[in-house]
Design an enzyme around this catalytic site. Structure first.
Site, PDB file in Angstrom:
ATOM      1  CG  HIS A  44      33.712  36.222  38.037  1.00  0.00           C
ATOM      2  ND1 HIS A  44      32.863  35.435  37.273  1.00  0.00           N
ATOM      3  CD2 HIS A  44      34.832  36.373  37.289  1.00  0.00           C
ATOM      4  CE1 HIS A  44      33.453  35.138  36.122  1.00  0.00           C
ATOM      5  NE2 HIS A  44      34.648  35.681  36.109  1.00  0.00           N
ATOM      6  CG  ASP A  52      29.936  35.129  38.646  1.00  0.00           C
ATOM      7  OD1 ASP A  52      30.187  36.284  38.237  1.00  0.00           O
ATOM      8  OD2 ASP A  52      30.641  34.144  38.390  1.00  0.00           O
ATOM      9  CB  SER A 102      37.005  34.060  34.465  1.00  0.00           C
ATOM     10  OG  SER A 102      36.419  35.279  34.114  1.00  0.00           O
TER      11      SER A 102
HETATM   12  C1  MLT Z   1      34.938  37.160  29.328  1.00  0.00           C
HETATM   13  O1  MLT Z   1      35.147  38.210  28.765  1.00  0.00           O
HETATM   14  O2  MLT Z   1      35.357  36.079  28.939  1.00  0.00           O
HETATM   15  C2  MLT Z   1      34.133  37.226  30.578  1.00  0.00           C
HETATM   16  O3  MLT Z   1      33.538  38.474  30.708  1.00  0.00           O
HETATM   17  C3  MLT Z   1      34.922  36.889  31.782  1.00  0.00           C
HETATM   18  C4  MLT Z   1      36.020  37.876  31.993  1.00  0.00           C
HETATM   19  O4  MLT Z   1      37.088  37.665  31.490  1.00  0.00           O
HETATM   20  O5  MLT Z   1      35.805  38.869  32.682  1.00  0.00           O
END
Ligand code: MLT
Length: 201
Positions: free
Chosen positions: A183, A152, A102
């Protein structure tokens, strides 16, 4: 940067560089490194941006909207950290494999978008496109595993395909593994990453 280093038992194995997701710590992805190759060294970094107390690797303006200036500055800072860590821990600089989930996959992607030969390979779990409209360095057959979710809500399948195309276009060898658990990380995705790793390293 806050981090942990664990020396592996196999000196020929690469070093996994771990990048956690938002709200995580340097401990989160250790079980994944163990599944992929338990005898490899591990360098796991904690993001030094705090969003309501949750560690991240760069600031964002809203969900999925990145603060580009901060992203660029944090990417540079991490790049320098990796060079320094390689010296401090006597790790082969050219033998690091990124494992990010992520937000951590996004900073790992950003490192590959901005710097040449920053990793020998990458396992990106639920990554987004870190930046658009930029020239990527030559990625020269760099093996990249992407774990993605057909449903996702944070990273759409279209964005996964866009990332694949950008990396492909720069010469990377990308494999995308699809899941249907949003996700979330799944065991079969991690097994997919482990199989990919064994067939390439
Ligand atoms: C981010 O901000 O890098 C993406 O939205 C993934 C997350 O951290 O939720």
């Amino acid at each position: 940067m806050k981090h942990l280093f664990r020396k592996g038992s196999d000196p020929k194995a690469p070093t996994f560089v771990l990048f956690h997701g938002t709200g995580g710590t340097e401990n989160d992805l250790l079980p994944i490194a163990d599944i992929v190759n338990s005898s490899a060294s591990v360098l796991s970094v904690r993001g030094n941006v705090l969003e309501n107390g949750m560690p991240r690797f760069f600031k964002r303006l809203a969900e999925g909207v990145f603060d580009e200036e901060d992203l660029i500055a944090r990417t540079k800072e991490l790049h320098e950290f990796l060079d320094q860590a390689a010296e401090d821990y006597e790790i082969e600089r050219g033998h690091m494999i990124a494992v990010g989930y992520s937000n951590g996959a996004n900073i790992a992607g950003s490192l590959m978008f901005h710097y040449e030969q920053v990793f020998k390979g990458a396992i990106l779990l639920h990554p987004m496109v870190p930046r658009r409209h930029m020239q990527l360095p030559e990625l020269n057959g760099l093996p990249v595993f992407i774990g993605a979710g057909r449903n996702d809500p944070i990273c759409s399948p279209q964005e996964t395909e866009e990332l694949r195309q950008l990396l492909d276009g720069a010469g990377a060898e990308v494999e995308v593994h699809w899941e249907s658990h949003g996700h979330q990380l799944t065991m079969s995705e991690i097994q997919g990453a482990a199989d990919w790793y064994r067939s390439r390293f």
